[in-house]
Design a protein around this motif. Sequence first.
Motif, PDB file in Angstrom:
ATOM      1  N   CYS A   1      12.961  -0.754  19.771  1.00 14.71           N
ATOM      2  CA  CYS A   1      11.744   0.047  19.861  1.00 14.71           C
ATOM      3  C   CYS A   1      10.913  -0.125  18.592  1.00 14.71           C
ATOM      4  O   CYS A   1      11.379  -0.676  17.589  1.00 14.71           O
ATOM      5  N   LEU A   2       9.682   0.338  18.678  1.00 18.37           N
ATOM      6  CA  LEU A   2       8.747   0.289  17.566  1.00 18.37           C
ATOM      7  C   LEU A   2       8.429   1.717  17.187  1.00 18.37           C
ATOM      8  O   LEU A   2       7.988   2.504  18.029  1.00 18.37           O
ATOM      9  N   GLU A   3       8.660   2.086  15.917  1.00 18.69           N
ATOM     10  CA  GLU A   3       8.562   3.482  15.507  1.00 18.69           C
ATOM     11  C   GLU A   3       7.449   3.696  14.479  1.00 18.69           C
ATOM     12  O   GLU A   3       7.127   2.797  13.697  1.00 18.69           O
ATOM     13  N   PHE A   4       6.920   4.922  14.493  1.00 21.85           N
ATOM     14  CA  PHE A   4       6.000   5.396  13.467  1.00 21.85           C
ATOM     15  C   PHE A   4       6.770   6.395  12.612  1.00 21.85           C
ATOM     16  O   PHE A   4       7.205   7.444  13.086  1.00 21.85           O
ATOM     17  N   TYR A   5       6.954   6.057  11.333  1.00 20.97           N
ATOM     18  CA  TYR A   5       7.763   6.859  10.416  1.00 20.97           C
ATOM     19  C   TYR A   5       6.887   7.641   9.436  1.00 20.97           C
ATOM     20  O   TYR A   5       5.713   7.323   9.258  1.00 20.97           O
ATOM     21  N   ASN A   6       7.474   8.627   8.793  1.00 26.79           N
ATOM     22  CA  ASN A   6       6.884   9.282   7.625  1.00 26.79           C
ATOM     23  C   ASN A   6       7.903   9.226   6.490  1.00 26.79           C
ATOM     24  O   ASN A   6       9.099   9.049   6.722  1.00 26.79           O
ATOM     25  N   LYS A   7       7.428   9.398   5.263  1.00 23.96           N
ATOM     26  CA  LYS A   7       8.311   9.468   4.091  1.00 23.96           C
ATOM     27  C   LYS A   7       9.327   8.323   4.058  1.00 23.96           C
ATOM     28  O   LYS A   7      10.495   8.505   3.695  1.00 23.96           O
ATOM     29  N   THR A   8       8.866   7.139   4.425  1.00 23.67           N
ATOM     30  CA  THR A   8       9.746   5.992   4.619  1.00 23.67           C
ATOM     31  C   THR A   8       9.189   4.781   3.886  1.00 23.67           C
ATOM     32  O   THR A   8       7.990   4.709   3.597  1.00 23.67           O
ATOM     33  N   THR A   9      10.049   3.835   3.574  1.00 25.13           N
ATOM     34  CA  THR A   9       9.648   2.555   2.998  1.00 25.13           C
ATOM     35  C   THR A   9       9.886   1.451   4.024  1.00 25.13           C
ATOM     36  O   THR A   9      11.002   1.292   4.518  1.00 25.13           O
ATOM     37  N   ALA A  10       8.814   0.725   4.360  1.00 23.98           N
ATOM     38  CA  ALA A  10       8.915  -0.411   5.284  1.00 23.98           C
ATOM     39  C   ALA A  10       8.540  -1.675   4.532  1.00 23.98           C
ATOM     40  O   ALA A  10       7.487  -1.737   3.884  1.00 23.98           O
ATOM     41  N   VAL A  11       9.394  -2.695   4.615  1.00 22.60           N
ATOM     42  CA  VAL A  11       9.201  -3.939   3.856  1.00 22.60           C
ATOM     43  C   VAL A  11       9.266  -5.128   4.814  1.00 22.60           C
ATOM     44  O   VAL A  11      10.147  -5.189   5.674  1.00 22.60           O
ATOM     45  N   ALA A  12       8.343  -6.063   4.643  1.00 21.64           N
ATOM     46  CA  ALA A  12       8.387  -7.340   5.356  1.00 21.64           C
ATOM     47  C   ALA A  12       8.496  -8.453   4.334  1.00 21.64           C
ATOM     48  O   ALA A  12       7.709  -8.515   3.383  1.00 21.64           O
ATOM     49  N   ALA A  13       9.461  -9.342   4.521  1.00 20.12           N
ATOM     50  CA  ALA A  13       9.650 -10.498   3.622  1.00 20.12           C
ATOM     51  C   ALA A  13       9.191 -11.758   4.349  1.00 20.12           C
ATOM     52  O   ALA A  13       9.489 -11.960   5.529  1.00 20.12           O
ATOM     53  N   PHE A  14       8.452 -12.606   3.620  1.00 19.17           N
ATOM     54  CA  PHE A  14       7.957 -13.877   4.146  1.00 19.17           C
ATOM     55  C   PHE A  14       8.389 -15.007   3.223  1.00 19.17           C
ATOM     56  O   PHE A  14       8.604 -14.800   2.023  1.00 19.17           O
TER      57      PHE A  14
ATOM     58  N   VAL B   1       0.836  -1.198   0.000  1.00 21.46           N
ATOM     59  CA  VAL B   1       0.000   0.000   0.000  1.00 21.46           C
ATOM     60  C   VAL B   1       0.871   1.248   0.000  1.00 21.46           C
ATOM     61  O   VAL B   1       2.057   1.212   0.340  1.00 21.46           O
ATOM     62  N   LEU B   2       0.251   2.360  -0.395  1.00 22.95           N
ATOM     63  CA  LEU B   2       0.789   3.684  -0.103  1.00 22.95           C
ATOM     64  C   LEU B   2       0.099   4.150   1.165  1.00 22.95           C
ATOM     65  O   LEU B   2      -1.129   4.256   1.210  1.00 22.95           O
ATOM     66  N   SER B   3       0.871   4.394   2.197  1.00 27.12           N
ATOM     67  CA  SER B   3       0.334   4.608   3.532  1.00 27.12           C
ATOM     68  C   SER B   3       0.538   6.038   4.021  1.00 27.12           C
ATOM     69  O   SER B   3       1.340   6.796   3.482  1.00 27.12           O
ATOM     70  N   ILE B   4      -0.198   6.383   5.081  1.00 23.76           N
ATOM     71  CA  ILE B   4      -0.034   7.669   5.768  1.00 23.76           C
ATOM     72  C   ILE B   4       0.792   7.390   7.016  1.00 23.76           C
ATOM     73  O   ILE B   4       0.283   7.236   8.130  1.00 23.76           O
ATOM     74  N   GLY B   5       2.091   7.271   6.846  1.00 26.40           N
ATOM     75  CA  GLY B   5       2.980   6.868   7.921  1.00 26.40           C
ATOM     76  C   GLY B   5       3.267   5.378   7.861  1.00 26.40           C
ATOM     77  O   GLY B   5       2.422   4.591   7.428  1.00 26.40           O
ATOM     78  N   GLU B   6       4.459   4.999   8.274  1.00 30.29           N
ATOM     79  CA  GLU B   6       4.907   3.611   8.210  1.00 30.29           C
ATOM     80  C   GLU B   6       5.340   3.151   9.604  1.00 30.29           C
ATOM     81  O   GLU B   6       5.786   3.961  10.428  1.00 30.29           O
ATOM     82  N   ILE B   7       5.231   1.853   9.847  1.00 34.50           N
ATOM     83  CA  ILE B   7       5.523   1.277  11.155  1.00 34.50           C
ATOM     84  C   ILE B   7       6.526   0.148  10.988  1.00 34.50           C
ATOM     85  O   ILE B   7       6.384  -0.684  10.092  1.00 34.50           O
ATOM     86  N   ALA B   8       7.523   0.112  11.852  1.00 37.33           N
ATOM     87  CA  ALA B   8       8.488  -0.999  11.822  1.00 37.33           C
ATOM     88  C   ALA B   8       9.262  -1.035  13.118  1.00 37.33           C
ATOM     89  O   ALA B   8       9.500  -0.001  13.756  1.00 37.33           O
ATOM     90  N   SER B   9       9.642  -2.241  13.515  1.00 38.86           N
ATOM     91  CA  SER B   9      10.583  -2.396  14.626  1.00 38.86           C
ATOM     92  C   SER B   9      11.984  -2.206  14.078  1.00 38.86           C
ATOM     93  O   SER B   9      12.242  -2.424  12.894  1.00 38.86           O
ATOM     94  N   ASN B  10      12.884  -1.783  14.956  1.00 39.28           N
ATOM     95  CA  ASN B  10      14.263  -1.595  14.513  1.00 39.28           C
ATOM     96  C   ASN B  10      15.212  -2.294  15.472  1.00 39.28           C
ATOM     97  O   ASN B  10      14.800  -2.889  16.463  1.00 39.28           O
ATOM     98  N   ASN B  11      16.500  -2.216  15.169  1.00 38.70           N
ATOM     99  CA  ASN B  11      17.484  -2.946  15.972  1.00 38.70           C
ATOM    100  C   ASN B  11      17.890  -2.193  17.233  1.00 38.70           C
ATOM    101  O   ASN B  11      18.826  -2.598  17.923  1.00 38.70           O
ATOM    102  N   GLN B  12      17.212  -1.087  17.549  1.00 33.27           N
ATOM    103  CA  GLN B  12      17.515  -0.330  18.760  1.00 33.27           C
ATOM    104  C   GLN B  12      16.489  -0.602  19.863  1.00 33.27           C
ATOM    105  O   GLN B  12      16.422   0.110  20.860  1.00 33.27           O
TER     106      GLN B  12
END
Length: 365
Positions: free
Chosen positions: A349-362, A336-347
């Motif tokens: 925490c769980l963040e809410f991003y803008n202007k970002t690309t978040a990808v999940a591979a299965f 999707v093209l989203s209004i904000g992106e969500i992803a966990s990171n290696n620090q």
Amino acid sequence: MILPVFSPSGSLDSLSELIDSIVSKHRPEGLVVFGGTENDFNDSAMDRFLKELSLPIGGGLFPAILYDNKVHSSGWIIHAVYGDFSAVFTDNISGNKDFHYETKPVGTSMVIVDGHAQKISSFLQAVYADSSISTNFFGGGAGSLASSDRRCIVSNQGLKSDAAVVLHFGSESGIGVAHGWKPASKIFRVTAAEGNIVHELDYRPALEVYTELVKTEFSATVDPADLIGTASMFPLGIRRIGGSLIVRDPIAVTETGGLICVGEFDNDSFVYLLTSDIQTLLNASLEATQLAVNDLPAKAGFKVVFDCISRFLLMQKDFDSELTLLAQDGVPVAGVLSIGEIASNNQGCLEFYNKTTAVAAFSGD
């Protein structure tokens, strides 16, 4: 999850027929649904349909959906889910001060929130705190750019606004997130903020400081009445401990000169004006998809992408190159093209991003 099934029609009938076909052929444990905000249906009829479904379901309506390397303003994408699956719904995101999320075992959680809600980061903190530290998270903000009141969260409780749904899969995933933005100004302190509104930067009206920065650093002007159209190249960036940046998009102004953004700010946080260019943004999308595939312990079978609508509006014709890069490894992509992106990171925490690309591979198994 299995590979996505797509319908270009955004009607309720087409959604019903698609679900009937998937259930009869695959007999899944649950369904993930992405739709476009331009889909044509009656909200009350959609409410009844969703509440009558026997399978767990979750998803959202987004500014656009991505399928077959194309952007579709309407239509449906459905993933059928096998194995462990649950859909946990939360309403009143902007007003709820005591979020609680049912702890789930190790696996992957997709978080879909109303992108116009005011306390998204607070909600995500609660979700993360109540989850296994080994859980992978990804997702994004649903909703319409044209209206902040659009009902956009798909759940067994119906079609909702100011809400969120957390979908848990027992399967492993690989997560990649990147944005390509860098500081272009001195650092400023947020001296007054409320939810997703920055009232003051360094004790001055935020809009005043922001427009001065854009003029000084880029010899450009922004129209307060059209920030989405004129400020797309000039986001703000919150500095996190360790030096990472979380991008925030200004999308409107208040009567008193505050900046309404996609996502929260804390008082006394520190921000920059950010900059980038098209090639750097494209490189970031390639980085995100490579990170996701490399993070997956097994061979990737398909990828789910949450890509910011503002990247699409900024890149215009160059967004075709972004879609090509997301699929450059031959692994099928839907999202999707989203209004904000969500992803966990290696620090941690769980963040809410803008202007970002978040990808999940299965793996697709």
